[in-house]
Motif scaffolding. Structure first.
Motif, short mmCIF file in Angstrom:
data_model
loop_
_atom_site.label_atom_id
_atom_site.label_comp_id
_atom_site.label_asym_id
_atom_site.label_seq_id
_atom_site.Cartn_x
_atom_site.Cartn_y
_atom_site.Cartn_z
N ASP A 147 -2.77 -10.48 -3.67
CA ASP A 147 -3.89 -10.80 -4.54
C ASP A 147 -3.36 -11.34 -5.86
N ASP A 148 -4.26 -11.58 -6.80
CA ASP A 148 -3.85 -12.21 -8.06
C ASP A 148 -3.02 -11.27 -8.93
N GLU A 149 -3.02 -9.98 -8.60
CA GLU A 149 -2.20 -9.02 -9.32
C GLU A 149 -0.88 -8.76 -8.60
N LYS A 150 -0.53 -9.61 -7.66
CA LYS A 150 0.72 -9.54 -6.89
C LYS A 150 0.84 -8.22 -6.13
N ARG A 151 -0.28 -7.79 -5.54
CA ARG A 151 -0.28 -6.61 -4.70
C ARG A 151 -0.47 -7.04 -3.25
N ILE A 153 -1.82 -7.35 0.23
CA ILE A 153 -3.07 -7.01 0.92
C ILE A 153 -2.97 -7.29 2.42
N GLU A 170 1.24 -2.61 3.01
CA GLU A 170 -0.01 -3.01 2.38
C GLU A 170 -0.38 -2.03 1.26
N SER A 173 2.89 -3.07 -4.63
CA SER A 173 3.06 -4.24 -5.48
C SER A 173 4.33 -4.97 -5.08
N GLN A 217 -1.50 -21.09 -2.24
CA GLN A 217 -2.51 -20.40 -3.04
C GLN A 217 -3.89 -20.89 -2.65
N GLN A 223 -11.61 -14.91 -5.90
CA GLN A 223 -10.32 -14.38 -6.35
C GLN A 223 -9.19 -15.20 -5.74
N HIS A 225 -5.69 -15.87 -4.05
CA HIS A 225 -4.77 -15.18 -3.16
C HIS A 225 -3.50 -16.03 -3.02
N HIS A 226 -2.38 -15.36 -2.84
CA HIS A 226 -1.08 -16.03 -2.77
C HIS A 226 -0.44 -15.73 -1.43
#
Length: 455
Positions: A147-151, A153, A170, A173, A217, A223, A225-226
């Protein structure tokens, strides 16, 4: 449509029927009084309680009949509301009864057809998702979705094995995931650019694997996603390299054969023409030319065999028979028990591989009693389980430079070597979808490992 609105609608229909009936009765009774005689008016006034009772009974009767008449409508509306609530909860298994008048039946049929269509669409999407997940999980390429917080998923099986020994990642971080990762991998993932990088295989700095990193991306549900993709290119690059070598060998072999064949023919013709001269010098010249052309022909044959290696013809192999055939050529000690299950591979090609490895072990300077062969099953949790074959010696081993070059064609440390022994072994093993690796043993000597997947 809420439950209150459904009840309100039914109440409105009943109230409307009662009010219409009451208005009709009042108008009818008023008209009767207006057009009637004085005697009739006096009589009505005297019996007003009775007429009022009749009016109330009539209104109650209208209300009761209206209630019974709207019961089917209320039931259908209630069923439709329950069905729509199930739709809201993504449950499309419900269907409502087809009853009532033609309009209610049409509405119920339309609802049921919509539910059936949604069920089919959902099943189709579910099957597609299962197929896509199966493909992604089976892919050898490492795939991470952040996700955008580099966690993390989403991650496939290859990613879990690369980063966390097959355990779930999953929710972690990216920084937490990279705590125990190799420095080269950490540097590649922290670098915003895509490209190639090298990782040591199994912690052995002498065996490097080439990887390619690419990123993507996209915006989903508002949101970002990467997507991170890691692909191992070692085998592809090796195959491209071998293909180039094979092409060069075919060209050289063709040109050399075009020269060697006429020379050999001319030597035979020269012998026939000069046989009556019986000159020792001529005989020495012809013998030397014949010997060198024969050596050159054998040299070309060895290289051509590497360039024209046929595809393996796989068949079940008896391990005991294979080891007995190898013993007829080279001495070795068999370690452990032979596998109980048979495997299928090209016996002639694999025997050639093992003979090359045993020959190298005998020429390594090792004590012949210390040369060993071990064949064991790999008990892995994934479908790649198969067989590992190891040839070990206690010779001089290899330097770091030799280990890096040993599997390349034409590279040899032997004065009379062709540099095709180990490259031919690698080509045969990889044609069986296996891998070959070399590493120095802890004390002294070399270990060559062949890993072959079960077919």
């Amino acid at each position: 449509m809420s439950l209150k609105l459904q009840i309100s609608l039914r109440a409105k229909l009943i109230l409307s029927a009662v009010m219409a009936s009451m208005l009709g009765l009042v108008l009818a009774f008023g008209s009767l009084l207006g057009l009637g005689s004085e005697e009739l008016v006096q009589e009505v006034k005297q019996q007003s309680g009775l007429y009022l009772s009749i009016l109330l009974v009539a209104l109650l009767l209208v209300a009761g009949l209206s209630y019974l008449g709207t019961r089917q409508l209320a039931s259908n509306l209630m069923a439709l509301e329950v069905g729509l609530l199930n739709f809201k909860d993504n449950d499309f298994s419900v269907s409502i009864p087809v009853s009532g008048d033609s309009q209610l039946k049409a509405l119920a049929k339309l609802f049921n057809e919509s539910a059936q269509t949604l069920r089919k669409e959902r099943q189709y999407i579910y099957q597609r998702e299962l197929l896509l997940d199966k493909v992604i999980q089976s892919s050898p390429n490492v795939m991470l979705l952040l996700d955008d917080e580099k966690r993390i998923i989403y991650a496939n099986d290859a990613a879990r094995h690369l980063f966390n020994n097959g355990l779930r990642i999953e929710g972690m971080s990216l920084s937490q995931l990279l705590n125990e990762a190799p420095e080269a991998l950490v540097g590649a993932l922290n670098n915003p650019k895509d490209g190639l990088f090298s990782l040591s295989r199994g912690g052995d700095e002498n065996e490097l694997e080439t990887w390619h990193l690419s990123r993507g991306q996209f915006l989903l549900n508002g949101q970002f996603h990467h997507l991170v993709l890691l692909k191992q290119l070692t085998r592809e690059l090796n195959r491209q390299e071998v293909a180039v070598w094979k092409k060069v060998i075919r060209i050289i072999s063709h040109e050399l054969n075009n020269s060697v064949a006429p020379i050999a023919s001319m030597v035979n013709s020269g012998r026939m023409i000069t046989k009556e001269l019986n000159d020792p010098k001529l005989k020495l010249i012809f013998d030397t030319i014949e010997d060198r052309t024969s050596h050159l022909s054998q040299f070309i044959f060895n290289y051509a065999r590497f360039a024209k290696l046929p595809l393996p013809t796989k068949a079940p192999v008896d391990w005991l028979r294979l080891t007995e055939q190898l013993r007829q050529h080279y001495q070795f000690t068999l370690l452990g028990e032979l596998p109980q299950r048979t495997m299928s591979f090209d016996l002639i090609q694999m025997e050639q591989v093992l003979l090359n490895l045993l020959k190298n072990a005998h020429e390594s300077g090792s004590d012949l009693t210390k040369i060993s062969l071990e064949i064991r099953e790999l008990n892995l949790a994934d479908p790649t389980q198969g067989i590992c074959i190891e040839v070990k010696d206690e010779g001089l081993g290899m330097s770091a430079e030799v280990l890096q070059q040993a599997l390349l064609p034409f590279y040899s440390t032997k004065q009379s070597g062709t540099g095709l022994g180990l490259p031919l072994c690698r080509e045969i093993v990889e044609a069986h979808d296996g891998t070959i690796s070399l590493h120095n043993r802890d004390k002294k000597g070399l270990c060559v490992s062949l890993c072959l997947p079960r077919c």
